[in-house]
Scaffold this motif. Sequence first.
Motif, PDB file in Angstrom:
ATOM      1  N   LYS A  64     -27.672 -25.161  25.971  1.00  9.42           N
ATOM      2  CA  LYS A  64     -27.300 -26.004  24.650  1.00  9.42           C
ATOM      3  C   LYS A  64     -26.227 -25.509  23.961  1.00  9.42           C
ATOM      4  O   LYS A  64     -25.310 -26.689  23.531  1.00  9.42           O
ATOM      5  CB  LYS A  64     -28.710 -25.970  23.900  1.00  9.42           C
ATOM      6  CG  LYS A  64     -28.493 -26.885  22.536  1.00  9.42           C
ATOM      7  CD  LYS A  64     -29.809 -28.000  22.390  1.00  9.42           C
ATOM      8  CE  LYS A  64     -30.419 -28.591  23.567  1.00  9.42           C
ATOM      9  NZ  LYS A  64     -31.676 -29.070  23.177  1.00  9.42           N
ATOM     10  N   LEU A  81     -29.163 -21.577  14.871  1.00 12.72           N
ATOM     11  CA  LEU A  81     -30.564 -22.289  15.350  1.00 12.72           C
ATOM     12  C   LEU A  81     -31.386 -21.097  15.887  1.00 12.72           C
ATOM     13  O   LEU A  81     -30.825 -20.506  16.768  1.00 12.72           O
ATOM     14  CB  LEU A  81     -29.969 -23.510  16.120  1.00 12.72           C
ATOM     15  CG  LEU A  81     -29.556 -24.435  15.318  1.00 12.72           C
ATOM     16  CD1 LEU A  81     -28.969 -25.562  16.615  1.00 12.72           C
ATOM     17  CD2 LEU A  81     -30.450 -25.330  14.413  1.00 12.72           C
ATOM     18  N   VAL A 110     -32.407 -30.867  19.249  1.00  6.96           N
ATOM     19  CA  VAL A 110     -32.999 -29.606  19.305  1.00  6.96           C
ATOM     20  C   VAL A 110     -34.355 -29.561  19.529  1.00  6.96           C
ATOM     21  O   VAL A 110     -34.957 -30.854  19.422  1.00  6.96           O
ATOM     22  CB  VAL A 110     -32.541 -29.159  17.825  1.00  6.96           C
ATOM     23  CG1 VAL A 110     -30.930 -28.782  17.566  1.00  6.96           C
ATOM     24  CG2 VAL A 110     -33.135 -29.670  16.534  1.00  6.96           C
ATOM     25  N   THR A 111     -35.044 -28.521  19.641  1.00  5.77           N
ATOM     26  CA  THR A 111     -36.584 -28.290  19.833  1.00  5.77           C
ATOM     27  C   THR A 111     -36.978 -28.552  18.343  1.00  5.77           C
ATOM     28  O   THR A 111     -36.320 -28.333  17.233  1.00  5.77           O
ATOM     29  CB  THR A 111     -36.645 -26.973  20.236  1.00  5.77           C
ATOM     30  OG1 THR A 111     -36.258 -25.953  19.419  1.00  5.77           O
ATOM     31  CG2 THR A 111     -36.072 -26.804  21.680  1.00  5.77           C
ATOM     32  N   GLN A 149     -36.640 -25.543  15.972  1.00  2.00           N
ATOM     33  CA  GLN A 149     -34.734 -25.628  15.480  1.00  2.00           C
ATOM     34  C   GLN A 149     -35.039 -26.965  14.349  1.00  2.00           C
ATOM     35  O   GLN A 149     -33.940 -26.768  13.848  1.00  2.00           O
ATOM     36  CB  GLN A 149     -34.029 -25.812  16.571  1.00  2.00           C
ATOM     37  CG  GLN A 149     -33.879 -24.556  17.540  1.00  2.00           C
ATOM     38  CD  GLN A 149     -33.367 -25.050  18.906  1.00  2.00           C
ATOM     39  OE1 GLN A 149     -32.952 -26.005  19.204  1.00  2.00           O
ATOM     40  NE2 GLN A 149     -33.299 -23.749  19.776  1.00  2.00           N
ATOM     41  N   THR A 150     -35.701 -27.922  14.597  1.00  2.00           N
ATOM     42  CA  THR A 150     -35.607 -28.874  13.888  1.00  2.00           C
ATOM     43  C   THR A 150     -35.475 -28.600  12.391  1.00  2.00           C
ATOM     44  O   THR A 150     -35.167 -29.100  11.473  1.00  2.00           O
ATOM     45  CB  THR A 150     -36.817 -30.087  14.213  1.00  2.00           C
ATOM     46  OG1 THR A 150     -36.537 -30.444  15.487  1.00  2.00           O
ATOM     47  CG2 THR A 150     -36.472 -31.335  13.151  1.00  2.00           C
ATOM     48  N   ILE A 179     -31.990 -20.739  20.393  1.00  2.00           N
ATOM     49  CA  ILE A 179     -31.232 -21.758  20.859  1.00  2.00           C
ATOM     50  C   ILE A 179     -30.798 -21.366  22.250  1.00  2.00           C
ATOM     51  O   ILE A 179     -30.444 -20.069  22.491  1.00  2.00           O
ATOM     52  CB  ILE A 179     -29.949 -22.283  20.165  1.00  2.00           C
ATOM     53  CG1 ILE A 179     -29.261 -23.458  20.871  1.00  2.00           C
ATOM     54  CG2 ILE A 179     -29.139 -21.063  19.931  1.00  2.00           C
ATOM     55  CD1 ILE A 179     -28.098 -23.949  19.900  1.00  2.00           C
TER      56      ILE A 179
END
Length: 473
Positions: A225, A218, A245-246, A249-250, A221
Amino acid sequence: MQISKTDFIHFLNCPKSLWLLKHKPDDYSHGEFSDYMKKLTAEGYEVEGYFRSLLQSQADAERYSFQSIFATERGLYAKADAIRDNGDGTINLYEVKSSTSVKKNGQHNQIKDATFQKIAAEEAGLSVSKAFIVHLNKDYVRQGEIDPGQLLIFADVTSEVAEAEAGTRAEIDEAVQLLGQHEIDESSCSCLCQTKPNHCDSFSYFNPTIPTPSIYSLPRISKAKIDGFVADGRFDLDEIGLDEVTEKQTLVLRSAHLGQPMIDHAAIAQFFNKAAYPIYFIDYETYSSAIPLVDGARPQAPIPFQYSLHVKRTPDDMELLHVEYLAEEAAMPLAMIEHMQSNIGPTGSLVSWHASFENTQNKTMAKLYPEKADFLHDLIKRTLDLEDMFKDGYVDIAFGGSTSIKKVLPIIAPDLTYMGMDVASGTDAMEAWIRLINMPECPEKAELRQAMLEYCKLDTYAMVRIFEEMERV
Ligand code: SF4
């Protein structure tokens, strides 16, 4: 077991990795001692040569000795680049570095280096008065023969070494103790809670059950996290929810869940809306060295020596124009700029991958040649970064969480590959160029030149192909 200064620095970076190297060398991934590493090693010797000639030209030359070895009873081993016998029962220590400053952080803390030397020297029965790191002067500009007095800076680090001494002694004790152990916990390592750039080649040895891809794929990250996922024992991306996730990152996570790329057509269209024809796909190669190669160059400052340019004149242009330049001798880049001026027109976009690299070179060249500044600044204004498209426009877990062209190309245009090329990376090109310019004309030189041209050409052709594939998307 003997502990050299290199071992100690290795210990500071990762105790387990050093233990593996010392106790199970067959399981330790040594990486390749590439031609580029050989170049760096050779440069280190070159800097040392200038250092030596400088000291030998001084009035107190007879007081210096070089490559002095300190070996202690408990196994510490250090080799000082030079020591000075002060004549009062003390010595000064000198450590020569190819950096342009004293590095105090990161993977190679040079203060720790010098402190280890001092401790080893004192345990071997010597008394150290002063410690110096001798590094390159970043403001030195070569004019004619190298002037070692101007090239080198003697940084007195005696007080910093004194401050670091107690802590370093404790760390040495820990290293001695660790290496004395025949077994350690090999079931995992601390990088389990670190982001991917911290992982070394031994990550999979210590963590063999971590899948690929994993939470470490990711992008950006946070450590917090990672800590949370590790505490839950969740490493597989299938076990991570989109709400955890942000936004950036999605995209990677959804791609992993669905097993297909995530495409944001609006973001891709935005890139193409900015692109104006003719489009110039351009890539530079640069060379930097500890000892400036030519007049006007500074230590470790990159000099562009090669570029490749593919020109797509119209959207339907099926016959790309290709132009290339490769300096045949060590020279500042004026001829290359003039070559670009005659091949890059006043309109249209330039496209690079990780364009900040090309733009940084353009800015540096503009400072070197004010008469070329308008042209070079105009290039910067017209440059688009193709890599940006892969940050949010087209995200594929198959890129492994990276946006490097080396990861993107095999997925987007699998028929193009860098595999098997004699020159296959920027560092290869750098090393190849220094060989090229020092080689007499011969068949081997012609082959090397060809390999360099092919590599740089593939860099820009790869961009054309990726651009066209994205256009279709
Ligand atoms: S992955 Fe990290 S903790 Fe593990 S051995 Fe490598 S550097 Fe050490």
